[in-house]
Design an enzyme around this catalytic site. Structure first.
Site, PDB file in Angstrom:
ATOM      1  N   GLU A 193       1.018  -1.032  -0.095  1.00 60.46           N
ATOM      2  CA  GLU A 193      -0.180  -0.386  -0.205  1.00 60.46           C
ATOM      3  C   GLU A 193       1.086   1.188   0.269  1.00 60.46           C
ATOM      4  O   GLU A 193       0.917   2.065   0.788  1.00 60.46           O
ATOM      5  CB  GLU A 193      -0.822   0.167   1.397  1.00 60.46           C
ATOM      6  CG  GLU A 193      -1.896  -1.102   1.374  1.00 60.46           C
ATOM      7  CD  GLU A 193      -3.066  -1.132   1.709  1.00 60.46           C
ATOM      8  OE1 GLU A 193      -3.248  -0.235   2.715  1.00 60.46           O
ATOM      9  OE2 GLU A 193      -3.988  -2.165   2.048  1.00 60.46           O
ATOM     10  N   GLU A 316      -5.141  -8.786  -1.201  1.00 59.76           N
ATOM     11  CA  GLU A 316      -5.687  -7.771   0.531  1.00 59.76           C
ATOM     12  C   GLU A 316      -7.428  -7.961  -0.027  1.00 59.76           C
ATOM     13  O   GLU A 316      -7.490  -7.827  -0.773  1.00 59.76           O
ATOM     14  CB  GLU A 316      -5.688  -7.581   1.213  1.00 59.76           C
ATOM     15  CG  GLU A 316      -4.198  -7.730   2.180  1.00 59.76           C
ATOM     16  CD  GLU A 316      -3.914  -6.437   2.657  1.00 59.76           C
ATOM     17  OE1 GLU A 316      -4.843  -4.961   3.266  1.00 59.76           O
ATOM     18  OE2 GLU A 316      -2.742  -5.864   2.859  1.00 59.76           O
TER      19      GLU A 316
END
Length: 513
Positions: A193, A316
Site C-alpha cells: 500500500e 488483500e
C-alpha cells in the site's frame, strides 16, 4: 377438481418462492489453469493473529504446540491446503525490521506495533518461525518487504538470508542461527500500500522506487525464480495500475497487487453479527464490485501486456466490520457468519472466472483478524464458515477452468438489484468436473439448471454449507453450528443437472464420467 386446483396453488407457491438460474458449461473447452495461489491467506502482526492465534510460545504447556506454533492451527491449515501465506503485513510490513526477529529469542529487541493497537512485541515470532510454519503446512511463503521505512540493503539482505545457498555473509548468518539449507522464497512483495500506510507515495515515485528495490533482489543462478509483486491499487484506482504497467519494465515485474475489502463504509462498518438486510445488501454490493475492479485493472494490463505475463494478485480481500464489543479497536477482531461464507463463495467464483489474469490472492486474515478462517481463545479453537467455503473450493486449485455462461435472476432490495447466483467450474487431472455455486439471495432459494456440453457424465456427489439464519456463526460453545454437509439434491439426466440452492448457501458438486 379440488385436487387439480390445489396442485395449481402449490405450483404457484413454488414459482413465487424460488427463481430459475440457467448455466451452460462447455466441459471440453477447458484451457486456462486456475492457479492454486488464488487460494492464499494473509497473516499480519495485528491483534491476536500471530501472538495467541498462531504462536503461543515454546514454553507453553497449556496449549499443545510445535516450536511455539499451535498444533490445532497447523492441522487446520494443512487440511485447508493453503498454497501460500503472506507475512508480516500489511501496514506492519513497512515498519518491520527483519533482523530484529532472528537469532536467540532472549536477545531480540522489543518493538512497538504503531499501526495496530500500540502494543509492545518481543519479536519472538520471526523469519525462521514463519518459514518453518510454511514448511509444516505445505504453503509457499509470501514475504512482504519493507520499502516504506527500510533500505534497499535491508531487503536485499533478507532475500540473501532466506535463499542464498552459502558463502555470503547473510547465508552464513542464517546457518549460525540454525538453518543450513535455504528456504528458497519465491514470492516477494516490494512494499505494501505504497499509496497509503506504505509511504503515501505517488504512483510515479513508487514506480521508480520499485525499480530500484527490485534490481537488488538478486536471483543469483536463475533457479530461485523470484516472483516480484508491486504494491498495487486500492479498489478502482486505475491510474495507479496504468502508471506501474507503463513505467516498470515487465522483466522485473511478475505481479501487480490489488486490494479490495467489502465494507459498508469506512466511518461506520456495521456489526459483524447483528446486521440487518440493509447491511447485508451493501456488503454483497461491495463483494460483487470485485468483478468490476478486476475487469477494469485487467483491461489496463492488457493494453501493456496483451500476452498476460504479469499477474494480477489480489493480496488483500474480505469482509471488514466493526470490532466485537469490548475488544481492542486496533485488533480488528470480528465474528464470522454465513454472510462471510457468501463473500468467500462469490469472490472465489470471480477469481476462478478471471484465472487468465488473476493468478494469486490472499484472504485477510488467517486467525482472529477480519474475515478469519480460524478463531482462538486460549486453548480453544474453532473453524469459521469462511474456512468451510475455502476448503470446499480447494478442488479448483490448479484445475482447468471450464468456460461458463450463466443467467441468474436478481436479488432485489429497495429497488436495487444484484445477480443472485454466481458459479465457476473446473476439471481436475482425473477428468472430474467440479462446480461451485453461491446463492447470495437473502430469502429466496433458486432452482438451477446446468447444461453440460462437450462430454458425458454419469456420477454426481456434492457438499453444501447452509444454515437456518444468515447471522448464524460458530462459537466456542457451539463450534459446529455452521458445518458442511453432504448434498444429494442434484439430479443428472441426459447431460442436464438440476438442483435447488437454498438462500444464502454454497454448494460444490463433483461430477464424474
Amino acid at each position: 377438481m379440488k385436487k387439480a386446483f390445489l396442485s395449481f396453488i402449490v405450483g404457484c407457491i413454488v414459482f413465487t418462492t424460488s427463481a430459475q438460474t440457467s448455466i451452460t458449461l462447455n466441459t471440453d473447452l477447458a484451457k486456462t489453469q486456475i492457479n492454486k495461489h488464488i487460494y492464499g491467506h494473509f497473516a499480519e502482526h495485528l491483534g491476536r493473529c500471530i501472538y495467541g492465534g498462531i504462536y503461543v510460545g515454546e514454553g507453553n504447556t497449556k496449549i499443545p504446540n510445535t516450536a511455539g506454533v499451535r498444533n490445532d492451527v497447523i492441522k487446520a491449515l494443512k487440511d485447508l491446503k493453503i498454497p501460500n501465506l503472506r507475512w508480516p503485513g500489511g501496514c506492519f510490513a513497512d515498519t518491520y525490521q527483519w533482523k530484529d526477529g532472528i537469532g536467540p529469542k532472549a536477545n531480540r529487541p522489543k518493538m512497538v506495533n504503531v499501526w495496530w493497537g500500540g502494543v509492545t512485541e518481543d519479536n519472538s515470532f520471526g523469519t525462521h518461525d514463519f518459514l518453518d510454519l510454511c514448511e509444516r503446512i505445505g504453503a509457499e511463503p509470501y514475504l512482504a518487504g519493507n520499502v516504506g521505512s527500510g533500505s534497499v540493503k535491508d531487503l536485499s539482505d533478507w532475500v540473501t538470508y532466506v535463499s542464498h545457498p552459502g558463502g555470503s555473509p547473510m547465508s552464513e548468518l542464517r546457518k549460525q542461527n540454525g538453518r543450513e539449507k535455504p528456504w528458497n522464497v519465491k514470492l516477494w512483495g516490494v512494499g505494501n500500500e505504497a499509496w497509503g500506510c506504505g509511504g503515501n507515495m505517488t504512483a510515479e515515485y513508487y514506480a521508480n522506487i520499485y525499480r530500484q528495490y527490485a534490481t537488488f533482489m538478486t536471483d543469483w543462478d536463475n533457479t530461485s525464480q523470484i516472483f516480484r509483486i508491486a504494491s498495487g491499487a486500492s479498489d478502482g484506482d486505475y491510474a495507479w495500475t496504468e502508471t506501474l504497467m507503463k513505467n516498470i519494465p515487465h522483466k522485473m515485474l511478475a505481479g501487480v497487487a490489488l486490494h479490495h475489502y467489502s465494507v459498508i463504509s469506512w466511518t461506520d462498518k456495521g456489526p459483524s453479527i447483528d446486521f440487518n438486510e440493509g447491511h447485508y445488501f451493501k456488503i454483497m454490493q461491495e463483494a460483487w464490485q470485485m468483478d468490476e475492479f478486476i475487469k477494469g485493472h485487467s483491461t489496463i494490463m492488457d493494453k501493456y501486456d496483451p500476452q498476460k505475463k504479469v499477474a494480477l494478485i489480489v493480496d488483500e480481500w474480505g469482509g471488514w466490520y466493526s470490532v466485537e464489543p469490548g475488544t481492542n479497536p486496533g485488533f480488528l477482531y470480528q465474528q464470522n457468519t454465513m454472510r462471510d461464507a457468501m463473500i468467500a463463495g462469490l469472490t472465489l467464483n470471480i477469481f476462478n472466472n478471471h484465472a487468465d489474469r488473476v493468478r494469486g490472492a490472499n484472504l485477510a486474515q488467517i486467525v482472529n483478524v477480519l474475515q478469519s478462517v480460524i478463531l482462538t481463545n486460549e486453548e480453544k479453537m474453532l473453524l469459521t464458515p469462511t474456512y468451510h467455503v475455502m476448503k470446499m473450493y480447494n478442488v479448483h486449485q490448479d484445475a482447468m477452468l471450464v468456460p461458463i455462461s450463466i443467467e441468474s435472476p436478481s436479488y432485489e432490495y429497495q429497488g436495487k438489484k444484484l445477480t443472485a447466483v454466481s458459479a465457476s467450474a473446473s476439471k481436475d487431472a482425473s477428468g472430474a468436473l467440479n462446480i461451485s455455486l453461491t446463492n447470495i439471495d437473502y430469502s429466496k432459494p433458486h432452482e438451477v439448471t446446468i447444461n453440460l456440453r462437450g462430454e458425458d457424465f454419469s456420477k454426481i456427489s456434492g457438499q453444501i454449507l447452509s444454515s437456518a439464519k444468515i447471522n448464524d456463526h460458530n462459537t466456542f460453545e457451539q463450534p459446529n453450528k455452521v458445518a458442511v454437509k453432504d448434498f444429494s439434491g442434484a439430479k443428472l439426466e441426459k447431460g442436464v443437472l438440476k438442483l435447488t440452492i437454498p438462500a444464502y448457501s454454497v454448494i460444490v458438486l463433483n461430477v464424474k464420467k
